[in-house]
Design an enzyme around this catalytic site. Sequence first.
Site, mmCIF file in Angstrom:
data_model
loop_
_atom_site.group_PDB
_atom_site.id
_atom_site.type_symbol
_atom_site.label_atom_id
_atom_site.label_comp_id
_atom_site.label_asym_id
_atom_site.label_seq_id
_atom_site.Cartn_x
_atom_site.Cartn_y
_atom_site.Cartn_z
ATOM 1 N N HIS A 1 38.797 37.180 45.984
ATOM 2 C CA HIS A 1 39.665 36.222 46.595
ATOM 3 C C HIS A 1 39.148 34.793 46.698
ATOM 4 C CE1 HIS A 1 42.504 39.474 47.268
ATOM 5 N NE2 HIS A 1 42.271 39.883 48.360
ATOM 6 N N GLU B 1 50.730 42.157 46.540
ATOM 7 C CA GLU B 1 50.231 40.992 46.178
ATOM 8 C C GLU B 1 50.423 40.888 44.888
ATOM 9 O OE1 GLU B 1 45.793 40.611 47.664
ATOM 10 O OE2 GLU B 1 46.671 42.603 48.308
ATOM 11 N N HIS C 1 48.704 36.764 50.654
ATOM 12 C CA HIS C 1 48.080 38.054 51.265
ATOM 13 C C HIS C 1 49.036 38.670 52.556
ATOM 14 C CE1 HIS C 1 45.215 41.364 51.611
ATOM 15 N NE2 HIS C 1 44.513 40.830 50.735
#
Length: 350
Positions: A110, A314, A184
């Site tokens: 991420h 996502e 997210h």
Amino acid sequence: MPTSASFGKTTDGTEVQLYTLTNANGVKATITNYGGTLTSLLVPDKDGKLGDVILGFDNVSGYQSPEFLKAGPYFGALIGRYGNRIKGGKFTLEGKEYNLAKNNGPNSLHGGLKGFDKVVWQAEPGSSADGQSLKLTYVSKDGEEGYPGTLNVAVVYTLTADNALKIDYTATTDKATVVNLTNHAYFNLNHGAGKDVLNHEVTLPADRYTVVDATLIPTGELRPVKGTPFDFTTPHAIGERIAQVPGGYDHNWVLNTATGEHAAATVYDPATGRTLEVTTDQPGIQFYTGNFLDGTLKGKGGTVYGKHAGFCLETQHFPDSPNQPKFPSTELKPGETYHTVSTYKFGVRK
């Protein structure tokens, strides 16, 4: 126009704002410019009663607490420069190797140690024919978190008249780089009443998923879901087969349609009648079931977030694409524009 209020100060003393987008149906989305984070979303149930369907905190300190940073659930945040995992925290682009922070075992996750979820974005409230909007911009400098190129990013959240939250992402670069932006958010369509999401029924229009190794990196195999607990081509409750998946669901599904706006997921909560329809132009979707939540985090109004308290959908390119030449490319070159739109539309089934 959206309204704004203080959301508190970050650990370095920067005051951040909370912006509220509203439509004629009373639906409300709140977003902070800290991490571009979606903090709440009030949508009606089958009786018309509004309820918050997003996991999060009452102020910015919740998103910066040692407990939250240690757990790393990324509640509601904008994720970049690269959503999901990159194997070994490195990739090669145009013959040059780039090294990233290894913040998830041996891998990079991420965007690294300080991804887009931990920066303060410039915010510009607005409105269009579609509804109230919030435009967030951020300049990610060349070399930030190890990524090449200065990346200019703009994300526009729009709350539409038909109870959808549209997220529109744009990025340009001055040097070849890789980009995979997503949001997210953790959803619980019975948030506040239902402690977990195991009764939610999910449909994913995907005949294959990316098989992963022990560190959740794709092996390269796109395996058919038929006859496995990964088959959500017809509706199944999350909890129905989750015990058959070691650790729970945290995988990328290969959507049957890879380009243009297409269906990515449908969720139905029998308790409230709420529905969620996700559309995107991305080739994949990461379906995650809050497996790592363990009750140490207390959210809005003191809600304790235990295991499976929420699920994530996502929209994305596949994990580790920079190291997987057979996967759709995530490379962005100077002169090109990265542009993607995902929509989360809420309704009811009576």
